[in-house]
Motif scaffolding. Sequence first.
Motif, PDB file in Angstrom:
ATOM      1  N   ALA A 125       0.841  -1.184   0.178  1.00 10.89           N
ATOM      2  CA  ALA A 125       0.115   0.215  -0.091  1.00 10.89           C
ATOM      3  C   ALA A 125       0.854   1.228  -0.009  1.00 10.89           C
ATOM      4  O   ALA A 125       0.567   2.174  -0.652  1.00 10.89           O
ATOM      5  N   LYS A 126       1.875   1.141   0.711  1.00  9.13           N
ATOM      6  CA  LYS A 126       2.664   2.413   0.833  1.00  9.13           C
ATOM      7  C   LYS A 126       3.539   2.608  -0.503  1.00  9.13           C
ATOM      8  O   LYS A 126       3.755   3.813  -0.963  1.00  9.13           O
ATOM      9  N   THR A 156      -7.305   1.235   0.390  1.00  9.43           N
ATOM     10  CA  THR A 156      -7.306   1.752   1.774  1.00  9.43           C
ATOM     11  C   THR A 156      -8.777   1.023   2.102  1.00  9.43           C
ATOM     12  O   THR A 156      -9.143   0.785   3.471  1.00  9.43           O
ATOM     13  N   LEU A 181      -0.498   4.757   6.025  1.00  9.56           N
ATOM     14  CA  LEU A 181      -1.233   4.860   4.727  1.00  9.56           C
ATOM     15  C   LEU A 181      -1.354   6.587   4.323  1.00  9.56           C
ATOM     16  O   LEU A 181      -1.928   6.852   3.310  1.00  9.56           O
TER      17      LEU A 181
END
Length: 225
Positions: A125-126, A156, A181
């Motif tokens: 996600a990063k 998310t 996030l």
Amino acid sequence: MSGELVEGGAKLLTGEELKRETKALRKASLWFAARHNLFLIAPAVLTFLTAALLIFVALKILQWMLDAFYLVNPGLWWILGAPTLTLTGLSVPLTPTSLALALAAIPVIHVSAKFIYFLYLLVFAKILVKPIPEGYYPYTPANPVVRQFLLNATITGTFLSFFGEGPWARAELSRLMYKALGAKLGRGVFPATILDPYMVEIGDGTTMGAYSCVAGHAIEGDRIL
């Protein structure tokens, strides 16, 4: 006919414009699918490899403990049974007790694998979640900003499915999750639900209710802002 408006304010496209729009949408779909599948599949593969490695190490440690302590202490043989002689040496037989212990470890393995999967998801996600510049955009995946927004929202949203489950239900850990996030959280802020953490900034000492929800976007008709 290009640019001509029909009833309802819709734009009438020519055949060539329609082809370009279709091509752009197809390209956007492939772009989105590739990144979304990477986000879901790569962490799953890495989790499988990590869990397999951890199980292998745990079995090696267990074997060492059996060889170093259990097999040389007859007083402990009542726990798992007396060892039997095989071609490779002494081994612990499969007994109801050892089988029960093995089955009891399954929930531990499940929770550990889920935790590892979550951590890998956070890493990807990063990498995949990108900031969205403020402004008004036509709500179509062909627009690169909207396309990135949809990917961000999908990623998310995956994390929100973990919210409320241990151990991430704890406020301290959910704070770390949202900060990872992209959320900017001040001191003493323990968030509830944040839909667009990469677009949210909350000042020091802010209190959020248990079921409150903060969103960093809005959709008005065919536009997103």
